[in-house]
Motif scaffolding. Structure first.
Motif, mmCIF file in Angstrom:
data_model
loop_
_atom_site.group_PDB
_atom_site.id
_atom_site.type_symbol
_atom_site.label_atom_id
_atom_site.label_comp_id
_atom_site.label_asym_id
_atom_site.label_seq_id
_atom_site.Cartn_x
_atom_site.Cartn_y
_atom_site.Cartn_z
ATOM 1 N N THR A 17 0.833 -1.202 0.000
ATOM 2 C CA THR A 17 0.000 0.000 0.000
ATOM 3 C C THR A 17 0.859 1.240 0.000
ATOM 4 O O THR A 17 1.982 1.202 0.483
ATOM 5 N N PRO A 18 0.360 2.332 -0.533
ATOM 6 C CA PRO A 18 -0.908 2.398 -1.267
ATOM 7 C C PRO A 18 -0.766 1.735 -2.629
ATOM 8 O O PRO A 18 0.331 1.599 -3.151
ATOM 9 N N TYR A 19 -1.869 1.314 -3.194
ATOM 10 C CA TYR A 19 -1.840 0.755 -4.542
ATOM 11 C C TYR A 19 -2.762 1.565 -5.445
ATOM 12 O O TYR A 19 -3.614 2.304 -4.970
ATOM 13 N N ILE A 20 -2.547 1.425 -6.744
ATOM 14 C CA ILE A 20 -3.294 2.220 -7.724
ATOM 15 C C ILE A 20 -4.196 1.294 -8.533
ATOM 16 O O ILE A 20 -3.725 0.298 -9.091
ATOM 17 N N LEU A 21 -5.462 1.627 -8.578
ATOM 18 C CA LEU A 21 -6.415 0.946 -9.439
ATOM 19 C C LEU A 21 -6.685 1.903 -10.597
ATOM 20 O O LEU A 21 -7.272 2.963 -10.406
ATOM 21 N N ALA A 22 -6.184 1.556 -11.790
ATOM 22 C CA ALA A 22 -6.258 2.458 -12.943
ATOM 23 C C ALA A 22 -7.270 1.942 -13.962
ATOM 24 O O ALA A 22 -7.457 0.733 -14.107
ATOM 25 N N TYR A 23 -7.903 2.876 -14.650
ATOM 26 C CA TYR A 23 -8.741 2.514 -15.792
ATOM 27 C C TYR A 23 -7.834 2.427 -17.008
ATOM 28 O O TYR A 23 -7.187 3.394 -17.385
ATOM 29 N N VAL A 24 -7.778 1.225 -17.609
ATOM 30 C CA VAL A 24 -6.867 0.937 -18.717
ATOM 31 C C VAL A 24 -7.674 0.810 -20.005
ATOM 32 O O VAL A 24 -8.714 0.158 -20.036
ATOM 33 N N LEU A 25 -7.178 1.430 -21.063
ATOM 34 C CA LEU A 25 -7.773 1.300 -22.388
ATOM 35 C C LEU A 25 -6.756 0.605 -23.282
ATOM 36 O O LEU A 25 -5.712 1.164 -23.613
ATOM 37 N N LEU A 26 -7.044 -0.642 -23.647
ATOM 38 C CA LEU A 26 -6.126 -1.405 -24.493
ATOM 39 C C LEU A 26 -6.172 -0.894 -25.922
ATOM 40 O O LEU A 26 -7.198 -0.391 -26.387
ATOM 41 N N ASP A 27 -5.051 -1.016 -26.623
ATOM 42 C CA ASP A 27 -5.008 -0.630 -28.037
ATOM 43 C C ASP A 27 -6.104 -1.356 -28.798
ATOM 44 O O ASP A 27 -6.262 -2.570 -28.665
ATOM 45 N N GLY A 28 -6.862 -0.622 -29.586
ATOM 46 C CA GLY A 28 -7.923 -1.207 -30.391
ATOM 47 C C GLY A 28 -9.246 -1.370 -29.661
ATOM 48 O O GLY A 28 -10.240 -1.766 -30.266
ATOM 49 N N ALA A 29 -9.279 -1.090 -28.369
ATOM 50 C CA ALA A 29 -10.513 -1.233 -27.591
ATOM 51 C C ALA A 29 -11.194 0.117 -27.440
ATOM 52 O O ALA A 29 -10.581 1.159 -27.642
ATOM 53 N N ASP A 30 -12.464 0.085 -27.072
ATOM 54 C CA ASP A 30 -13.166 1.342 -26.812
ATOM 55 C C ASP A 30 -13.802 1.356 -25.413
ATOM 56 O O ASP A 30 -14.585 2.233 -25.097
ATOM 57 N N THR A 31 -13.454 0.358 -24.591
ATOM 58 C CA THR A 31 -13.995 0.267 -23.242
ATOM 59 C C THR A 31 -12.862 0.258 -22.226
ATOM 60 O O THR A 31 -11.925 -0.534 -22.343
ATOM 61 N N LEU A 32 -12.966 1.129 -21.243
ATOM 62 C CA LEU A 32 -12.000 1.155 -20.140
ATOM 63 C C LEU A 32 -12.326 0.052 -19.139
ATOM 64 O O LEU A 32 -13.492 -0.288 -18.954
ATOM 65 N N PHE A 33 -11.310 -0.499 -18.489
ATOM 66 C CA PHE A 33 -11.579 -1.423 -17.392
ATOM 67 C C PHE A 33 -10.551 -1.196 -16.290
ATOM 68 O O PHE A 33 -9.412 -0.825 -16.550
#
Length: 73
Positions: A17-33
């Motif tokens: 800790t602390p840790y980071i939870l990031a919204y990632v957008l993969l190449d070619g994708a249109d949805t963040l996760f």
């Protein structure tokens, strides 16, 4: 940055800790996760390029199957 309950599962207790939870957008994708981003908190930047790493041991929750690091390292 997130902190967690000490009574969480073993996967969560093992996180530094602390840790980071990031919204990632993969190449070619249109949805963040959301996924774990393992970088120093002060080096996390909006739009930074990342690469994926996979767990090499069994995990208790799917979010721990993979994590991301800075592509430049």
């Amino acid at each position: 940055m997130l902190h967690f309950s000490p009574d969480s599962n073993d996967d969560v207790r093992a996180l530094e800790t602390p840790y980071i939870l990031a919204y990632v957008l993969l190449d070619g994708a249109d949805t963040l996760f959301p996924h774990l981003l393992k970088v120093a908190p002060d080096s996390a930047k909006l739009g930074m390029r990342v690469k994926v790493h996979y767990a090499d041991t069994p995990v208790q929750h799917p979010i721990h199957l993979m994590y991301f690091t800075n592509l430049e390292t």
